[in-house]
Design a protein around this motif. Structure first.
Motif, PDB file in Angstrom:
ATOM      1  N   ARG A 244      63.435  63.868  82.118  1.00 44.60           N
ATOM      2  CA  ARG A 244      64.029  63.679  80.790  1.00 44.60           C
ATOM      3  C   ARG A 244      65.085  64.750  80.559  1.00 44.60           C
ATOM      4  NH1 ARG A 244      62.058  59.950  77.790  1.00 44.60           N
ATOM      5  NH2 ARG A 244      62.975  60.680  75.886  1.00 44.60           N
ATOM      6  N   GLY A 245      66.030  64.411  79.717  1.00 47.86           N
ATOM      7  CA  GLY A 245      67.041  65.368  79.310  1.00 47.86           C
ATOM      8  C   GLY A 245      67.566  65.032  77.938  1.00 47.86           C
ATOM      9  N   ARG A 246      67.970  66.046  77.227  1.00 48.92           N
ATOM     10  CA  ARG A 246      68.648  65.885  75.941  1.00 48.92           C
ATOM     11  C   ARG A 246      69.775  66.891  75.959  1.00 48.92           C
ATOM     12  NH1 ARG A 246      66.287  64.770  70.086  1.00 48.92           N
ATOM     13  NH2 ARG A 246      65.605  63.015  71.304  1.00 48.92           N
ATOM     14  N   GLU A 247      71.013  66.394  75.853  1.00 50.53           N
ATOM     15  CA  GLU A 247      72.184  67.259  75.960  1.00 50.53           C
ATOM     16  C   GLU A 247      73.020  67.182  74.687  1.00 50.53           C
ATOM     17  OE1 GLU A 247      73.760  67.736  80.214  1.00 50.53           O
ATOM     18  OE2 GLU A 247      73.671  65.568  79.874  1.00 50.53           O
ATOM     19  N   TYR A 248      73.431  68.356  74.237  1.00 45.76           N
ATOM     20  CA  TYR A 248      74.304  68.468  73.076  1.00 45.76           C
ATOM     21  C   TYR A 248      75.649  68.997  73.566  1.00 45.76           C
ATOM     22  CZ  TYR A 248      70.046  67.818  70.407  1.00 45.76           C
ATOM     23  OH  TYR A 248      68.882  67.305  69.895  1.00 45.76           O
ATOM     24  N   TRP A 249      76.650  68.132  73.579  1.00 47.11           N
ATOM     25  CA  TRP A 249      77.994  68.473  74.040  1.00 47.11           C
ATOM     26  C   TRP A 249      78.907  68.683  72.834  1.00 47.11           C
ATOM     27  CZ3 TRP A 249      79.658  69.085  79.038  1.00 47.11           C
ATOM     28  CH2 TRP A 249      78.762  68.722  80.044  1.00 47.11           C
ATOM     29  N   THR A 250      79.775  69.677  72.954  1.00 49.80           N
ATOM     30  CA  THR A 250      80.771  69.906  71.913  1.00 49.80           C
ATOM     31  C   THR A 250      82.029  70.487  72.548  1.00 49.80           C
ATOM     32  OG1 THR A 250      81.198  70.909  69.748  1.00 49.80           O
ATOM     33  CG2 THR A 250      79.985  72.241  71.326  1.00 49.80           C
ATOM     34  N   GLY A 251      83.142  70.213  71.936  1.00 48.57           N
ATOM     35  CA  GLY A 251      84.393  70.836  72.357  1.00 48.57           C
ATOM     36  C   GLY A 251      84.528  72.182  71.657  1.00 48.57           C
ATOM     37  N   LEU A 252      84.905  73.213  72.404  1.00 52.39           N
ATOM     38  CA  LEU A 252      85.039  74.535  71.788  1.00 52.39           C
ATOM     39  C   LEU A 252      86.133  74.517  70.724  1.00 52.39           C
ATOM     40  CD1 LEU A 252      84.633  77.059  74.728  1.00 52.39           C
ATOM     41  CD2 LEU A 252      82.936  76.231  73.123  1.00 52.39           C
ATOM     42  N   GLY A 253      85.780  75.031  69.558  1.00 42.01           N
ATOM     43  CA  GLY A 253      86.730  75.112  68.463  1.00 42.01           C
ATOM     44  C   GLY A 253      87.021  73.791  67.767  1.00 42.01           C
ATOM     45  N   THR A 254      86.247  72.742  68.083  1.00 40.16           N
ATOM     46  CA  THR A 254      86.531  71.439  67.469  1.00 40.16           C
ATOM     47  C   THR A 254      85.712  71.167  66.209  1.00 40.16           C
ATOM     48  OG1 THR A 254      84.902  70.310  68.867  1.00 40.16           O
ATOM     49  CG2 THR A 254      87.169  70.419  69.691  1.00 40.16           C
TER      50      THR A 254
ATOM     51  N   SER B  20      76.591  61.768  70.374  1.00 38.57           N
ATOM     52  CA  SER B  20      77.332  60.511  70.471  1.00 38.57           C
ATOM     53  C   SER B  20      76.418  59.296  70.294  1.00 38.57           C
ATOM     54  CB  SER B  20      78.066  60.416  71.812  1.00 38.57           C
ATOM     55  OG  SER B  20      77.147  60.516  72.890  1.00 38.57           O
ATOM     56  N   GLY B  21      75.123  59.542  70.062  1.00 35.69           N
ATOM     57  CA  GLY B  21      74.184  58.461  69.816  1.00 35.69           C
ATOM     58  C   GLY B  21      73.913  57.591  71.032  1.00 35.69           C
TER      59      GLY B  21
ATOM     60  N   GLY C 236      90.417  69.734  77.283  1.00 33.29           N
ATOM     61  CA  GLY C 236      89.982  70.966  76.636  1.00 33.29           C
ATOM     62  C   GLY C 236      88.696  71.489  77.253  1.00 33.29           C
ATOM     63  N   THR C 237      88.095  72.456  76.580  1.00 34.38           N
ATOM     64  CA  THR C 237      86.880  73.092  77.096  1.00 34.38           C
ATOM     65  C   THR C 237      85.678  72.633  76.284  1.00 34.38           C
ATOM     66  OG1 THR C 237      88.130  75.010  77.831  1.00 34.38           O
ATOM     67  CG2 THR C 237      85.770  75.303  77.577  1.00 34.38           C
ATOM     68  N   PHE C 238      84.633  72.273  76.995  1.00 38.08           N
ATOM     69  CA  PHE C 238      83.404  71.789  76.377  1.00 38.08           C
ATOM     70  C   PHE C 238      82.260  72.729  76.710  1.00 38.08           C
ATOM     71  CE2 PHE C 238      86.166  68.227  77.095  1.00 38.08           C
ATOM     72  CZ  PHE C 238      86.113  67.553  75.888  1.00 38.08           C
ATOM     73  N   ARG C 239      81.258  72.719  75.866  1.00 40.28           N
ATOM     74  CA  ARG C 239      79.992  73.422  76.127  1.00 40.28           C
ATOM     75  C   ARG C 239      78.868  72.425  75.952  1.00 40.28           C
ATOM     76  NH1 ARG C 239      79.956  79.236  74.550  1.00 40.28           N
ATOM     77  NH2 ARG C 239      81.350  80.133  76.106  1.00 40.28           N
ATOM     78  N   ALA C 240      77.836  72.621  76.755  1.00 35.25           N
ATOM     79  CA  ALA C 240      76.647  71.779  76.626  1.00 35.25           C
ATOM     80  C   ALA C 240      75.410  72.651  76.633  1.00 35.25           C
ATOM     81  CB  ALA C 240      76.568  70.771  77.766  1.00 35.25           C
ATOM     82  N   ALA C 241      74.538  72.397  75.672  1.00 37.48           N
ATOM     83  CA  ALA C 241      73.177  72.939  75.677  1.00 37.48           C
ATOM     84  C   ALA C 241      72.293  71.768  76.061  1.00 37.48           C
ATOM     85  CB  ALA C 241      72.800  73.480  74.308  1.00 37.48           C
ATOM     86  N   SER C 242      71.593  71.922  77.178  1.00 38.47           N
ATOM     87  CA  SER C 242      70.807  70.821  77.733  1.00 38.47           C
ATOM     88  C   SER C 242      69.350  71.222  77.843  1.00 38.47           C
ATOM     89  CB  SER C 242      71.340  70.439  79.118  1.00 38.47           C
ATOM     90  OG  SER C 242      72.719  70.145  79.060  1.00 38.47           O
ATOM     91  N   PHE C 243      68.491  70.311  77.476  1.00 39.82           N
ATOM     92  CA  PHE C 243      67.043  70.521  77.509  1.00 39.82           C
ATOM     93  C   PHE C 243      66.459  69.526  78.507  1.00 39.82           C
ATOM     94  CE2 PHE C 243      68.821  71.843  73.566  1.00 39.82           C
ATOM     95  CZ  PHE C 243      68.164  73.025  73.262  1.00 39.82           C
ATOM     96  N   TRP C 244      65.882  70.038  79.589  1.00 41.42           N
ATOM     97  CA  TRP C 244      65.407  69.216  80.694  1.00 41.42           C
ATOM     98  C   TRP C 244      63.893  69.314  80.833  1.00 41.42           C
ATOM     99  CZ3 TRP C 244      69.413  66.470  82.273  1.00 41.42           C
ATOM    100  CH2 TRP C 244      70.699  67.025  82.220  1.00 41.42           C
ATOM    101  N   THR C 245      63.275  68.223  81.244  1.00 46.15           N
ATOM    102  CA  THR C 245      61.869  68.215  81.624  1.00 46.15           C
ATOM    103  C   THR C 245      61.817  67.935  83.116  1.00 46.15           C
ATOM    104  OG1 THR C 245      61.199  67.384  79.459  1.00 46.15           O
ATOM    105  CG2 THR C 245      59.602  67.162  81.248  1.00 46.15           C
TER     106      THR C 245
END
Length: 132
Positions: free
Chosen positions: A108-118, A44-45, A91-100
């Motif tokens: 620090r964190g970097r999270e990639y969120w997406t809606g399943l099937g979207t 989402s920038g 709906g249902t979301f998934r997140a892959a998150s990278f934490w320090t």
């Protein structure tokens, strides 16, 4: 005693983050973050600067969600988590998150969120994949 005085392993800190979010324990979430933590959401920038902003964004998200931790993996102070977040209305979301994690706090964190099937699957891939 601060909650992070007890929780020291980076994976335990990240698991506690998700548990506290699920419990809506916003003070507890804040206790796991460095005051100047930075979390980025590249899809989402957006960049979230500071513990308070991260806590408020999550606390103000519309209710109706829950969190299931699917996995947490670490290499030293770098921790990766994958969670599923079903939301009754959205709906249902998934997140892959990278934490320090440094000195017992998430810095620090970097999270990639997406809606399943979207994410549309192009037709040309159809012969090579199966739907999940």
């Amino acid at each position: 005693m601060e909650p992070t005085d007890i929780i020291q392993e980076p994976t335990d800190i990240v698991r506690a983050l998700w548990e506290r979010m699920q419990a809506r324990d916003w003070a507890g979430v804040g206790a796991l973050l460095a005051k100047d933590a930075v979390v980025e959401w590249p899809a989402s920038g957006e960049r979230i600067r500071g513990r308070e902003n991260f806590v408020r964004i999550n606390a103000e998200y519309p209710e109706g969600w829950s969190i299931e931790v699917l996995r947490v993996l670490a290499s030293g102070d770098e921790v990766v988590s994958e969670v599923e977040v079903p939301h009754g209305a959205a709906g249902t979301f998934r997140a892959a998150s990278f934490w320090t994690v440094r000195d017992g706090l998430i810095t620090r964190g970097r999270e990639y969120w997406t809606g399943l099937g979207t994410d549309p699957s192009p037709q040309w891939r159809a012969p090579y994949v199966e739907r999940i």
